[in-house]
Design a protein around this motif. Structure first.
Motif, mmCIF file in Angstrom:
data_model
loop_
_atom_site.group_PDB
_atom_site.id
_atom_site.type_symbol
_atom_site.label_atom_id
_atom_site.label_comp_id
_atom_site.label_asym_id
_atom_site.label_seq_id
_atom_site.Cartn_x
_atom_site.Cartn_y
_atom_site.Cartn_z
ATOM 1 N N THR A 20 52.913 73.951 9.536
ATOM 2 C CA THR A 20 52.348 73.679 10.862
ATOM 3 C C THR A 20 53.319 72.859 11.694
ATOM 4 O O THR A 20 53.563 73.169 12.874
ATOM 5 N N ARG A 21 53.880 71.814 11.103
ATOM 6 C CA ARG A 21 54.880 71.019 11.832
ATOM 7 C C ARG A 21 56.014 71.919 12.319
ATOM 8 O O ARG A 21 56.449 71.820 13.465
ATOM 9 N N ALA A 22 56.513 72.787 11.432
ATOM 10 C CA ALA A 22 57.635 73.670 11.771
ATOM 11 C C ALA A 22 57.265 74.636 12.894
ATOM 12 O O ALA A 22 58.052 74.855 13.819
ATOM 13 N N GLN A 23 56.085 75.217 12.839
ATOM 14 C CA GLN A 23 55.686 76.184 13.861
ATOM 15 C C GLN A 23 55.447 75.518 15.212
ATOM 16 O O GLN A 23 55.766 76.094 16.253
ATOM 17 N N LEU A 24 54.902 74.329 15.209
ATOM 18 C CA LEU A 24 54.726 73.615 16.477
ATOM 19 C C LEU A 24 56.083 73.340 17.121
ATOM 20 O O LEU A 24 56.253 73.509 18.329
ATOM 21 N N THR A 25 57.051 72.946 16.312
ATOM 22 C CA THR A 25 58.403 72.715 16.816
ATOM 23 C C THR A 25 58.999 74.013 17.341
ATOM 24 O O THR A 25 59.620 74.038 18.406
ATOM 25 N N GLU A 26 58.766 75.095 16.630
ATOM 26 C CA GLU A 26 59.303 76.404 17.013
ATOM 27 C C GLU A 26 58.821 76.847 18.393
ATOM 28 O O GLU A 26 59.560 77.493 19.133
ATOM 29 N N VAL A 27 57.592 76.492 18.746
ATOM 30 C CA VAL A 27 57.053 76.909 20.049
ATOM 31 C C VAL A 27 57.225 75.833 21.128
ATOM 32 O O VAL A 27 56.675 75.953 22.220
ATOM 33 N N VAL A 53 45.057 65.717 8.196
ATOM 34 C CA VAL A 53 46.026 65.021 9.036
ATOM 35 C C VAL A 53 45.863 65.517 10.467
ATOM 36 O O VAL A 53 45.699 66.715 10.701
ATOM 37 N N ILE A 54 45.909 64.584 11.413
ATOM 38 C CA ILE A 54 45.867 64.923 12.832
ATOM 39 C C ILE A 54 47.280 64.770 13.383
ATOM 40 O O ILE A 54 47.860 63.682 13.307
ATOM 41 N N LEU A 55 47.830 65.870 13.887
ATOM 42 C CA LEU A 55 49.149 65.849 14.511
ATOM 43 C C LEU A 55 48.955 65.791 16.021
ATOM 44 O O LEU A 55 48.229 66.607 16.595
ATOM 45 N N GLY A 56 49.601 64.835 16.658
ATOM 46 C CA GLY A 56 49.552 64.723 18.116
ATOM 47 C C GLY A 56 50.743 65.472 18.686
ATOM 48 O O GLY A 56 51.854 64.957 18.716
ATOM 49 N N PHE A 76 43.123 63.473 27.274
ATOM 50 C CA PHE A 76 43.166 64.684 26.457
ATOM 51 C C PHE A 76 44.519 64.886 25.786
ATOM 52 O O PHE A 76 44.732 65.892 25.105
ATOM 53 N N LEU A 77 45.454 63.980 26.025
ATOM 54 C CA LEU A 77 46.806 64.134 25.499
ATOM 55 C C LEU A 77 47.051 63.169 24.350
ATOM 56 O O LEU A 77 46.494 62.078 24.356
ATOM 57 N N PRO A 78 47.889 63.501 23.394
ATOM 58 C CA PRO A 78 48.537 64.800 23.230
ATOM 59 C C PRO A 78 47.549 65.846 22.707
ATOM 60 O O PRO A 78 46.403 65.516 22.404
ATOM 61 N N CYS A 79 48.025 67.076 22.588
ATOM 62 C CA CYS A 79 47.200 68.141 22.016
ATOM 63 C C CYS A 79 47.027 67.852 20.532
ATOM 64 O O CYS A 79 48.008 67.799 19.794
ATOM 65 N N ASN A 80 45.801 67.643 20.111
ATOM 66 C CA ASN A 80 45.567 67.380 18.687
ATOM 67 C C ASN A 80 45.526 68.678 17.903
ATOM 68 O O ASN A 80 44.864 69.637 18.299
ATOM 69 N N VAL A 81 46.256 68.662 16.789
ATOM 70 C CA VAL A 81 46.260 69.773 15.851
ATOM 71 C C VAL A 81 45.878 69.182 14.496
ATOM 72 O O VAL A 81 46.530 68.257 14.012
ATOM 73 N N VAL A 82 44.802 69.687 13.921
ATOM 74 C CA VAL A 82 44.293 69.145 12.666
ATOM 75 C C VAL A 82 44.609 70.116 11.528
ATOM 76 O O VAL A 82 44.350 71.317 11.642
ATOM 77 N N VAL A 83 45.173 69.579 10.467
ATOM 78 C CA VAL A 83 45.428 70.345 9.250
ATOM 79 C C VAL A 83 44.490 69.760 8.201
ATOM 80 O O VAL A 83 44.570 68.569 7.880
ATOM 81 N N ARG A 84 43.556 70.592 7.697
ATOM 82 C CA ARG A 84 42.488 70.107 6.817
ATOM 83 C C ARG A 84 42.345 70.991 5.575
ATOM 84 O O ARG A 84 42.196 72.206 5.678
ATOM 85 N N SER A 85 42.391 70.368 4.438
ATOM 86 C CA SER A 85 42.259 71.091 3.178
ATOM 87 C C SER A 85 40.824 71.561 2.975
ATOM 88 O O SER A 85 39.880 70.792 3.152
ATOM 89 N N LEU A 86 40.684 72.828 2.596
ATOM 90 C CA LEU A 86 39.377 73.355 2.218
ATOM 91 C C LEU A 86 39.201 73.312 0.708
ATOM 92 O O LEU A 86 38.130 73.016 0.205
ATOM 93 N N VAL A 92 42.706 74.845 6.602
ATOM 94 C CA VAL A 92 42.411 75.253 7.975
ATOM 95 C C VAL A 92 43.320 74.457 8.913
ATOM 96 O O VAL A 92 43.597 73.289 8.677
ATOM 97 N N VAL A 93 43.809 75.152 9.937
ATOM 98 C CA VAL A 93 44.606 74.520 10.988
ATOM 99 C C VAL A 93 43.862 74.770 12.290
ATOM 100 O O VAL A 93 43.588 75.917 12.645
ATOM 101 N N GLU A 94 43.509 73.675 12.976
ATOM 102 C CA GLU A 94 42.762 73.771 14.226
ATOM 103 C C GLU A 94 43.494 73.006 15.323
ATOM 104 O O GLU A 94 44.021 71.930 15.074
ATOM 105 N N ALA A 95 43.482 73.570 16.508
ATOM 106 C CA ALA A 95 44.083 72.905 17.664
ATOM 107 C C ALA A 95 43.061 72.893 18.791
ATOM 108 O O ALA A 95 42.274 73.831 18.933
#
Length: 132
Positions: A20-27, A53-56, A76-86, A92-95
């Motif tokens: 997720t960290r890598a893909q956010l950087t990629e975009v 983990v909540i990524l800002g 509303f900033l930054p855009c929160n992206v949550v990575v949560r273990s099921l 699950v990755v939610e933004a």
């Protein structure tokens, strides 16, 4: 109306967080903050919750455009992206859906900024799906 964009990955938590960290950087997003929610809840309350983990995520040109269009948008900033273990093999990755900014502020001037952010977040989530 949904308030989030999400995908469920067939990856363990650590690998999903790294991807997720890598893909956010990629975009084009940078990670301004990283909050270990599970660790914080354990330390402060003794609560045991699944790894989360909540990524800002922030793209400064979009943040500036949003602030120029709606000075109070910083809530509303930054855009929160949550990575949560099921479980051991699913995460699950939610933004936050940037369109929610437009709906909640009722400021159509934000539509272009929200569309750009939504496109980037959707692309990141799709890339996570296809990389499995």
């Amino acid at each position: 109306m949904s308030h989030s964009l999400s995908t469920t990955l067939e990856l363990g938590f650590d690998r999903a967080l790294e991807a997720t960290r890598a893909q956010l950087t990629e975009v084009g997003f940078g990670i301004l903050t990283e909050i270990d929610l599970a660790g914080t809840l354990k330390a402060k309350l003794g609560a045991d919750v699944a790894p989360q983990v909540i990524l800002g995520a922030c793209r400064p040109p979009l943040a500036l455009a949003a602030i120029e269009a709606e000075p109070s948008i910083g809530v509303f900033l930054p855009c929160n992206v949550v990575v949560r273990s099921l479980d051991e093999t699913h995460t699950v990755v939610e933004a936050i859906d940037p369109d929610a900014m437009v709906r909640l502020t009722d400021n159509e001037t934000l539509a272009t900024v929200a569309a750009d952010a939504r496109e980037r977040l959707t692309k990141a989530l799709a890339a996570l799906d296809s990389a499995q």
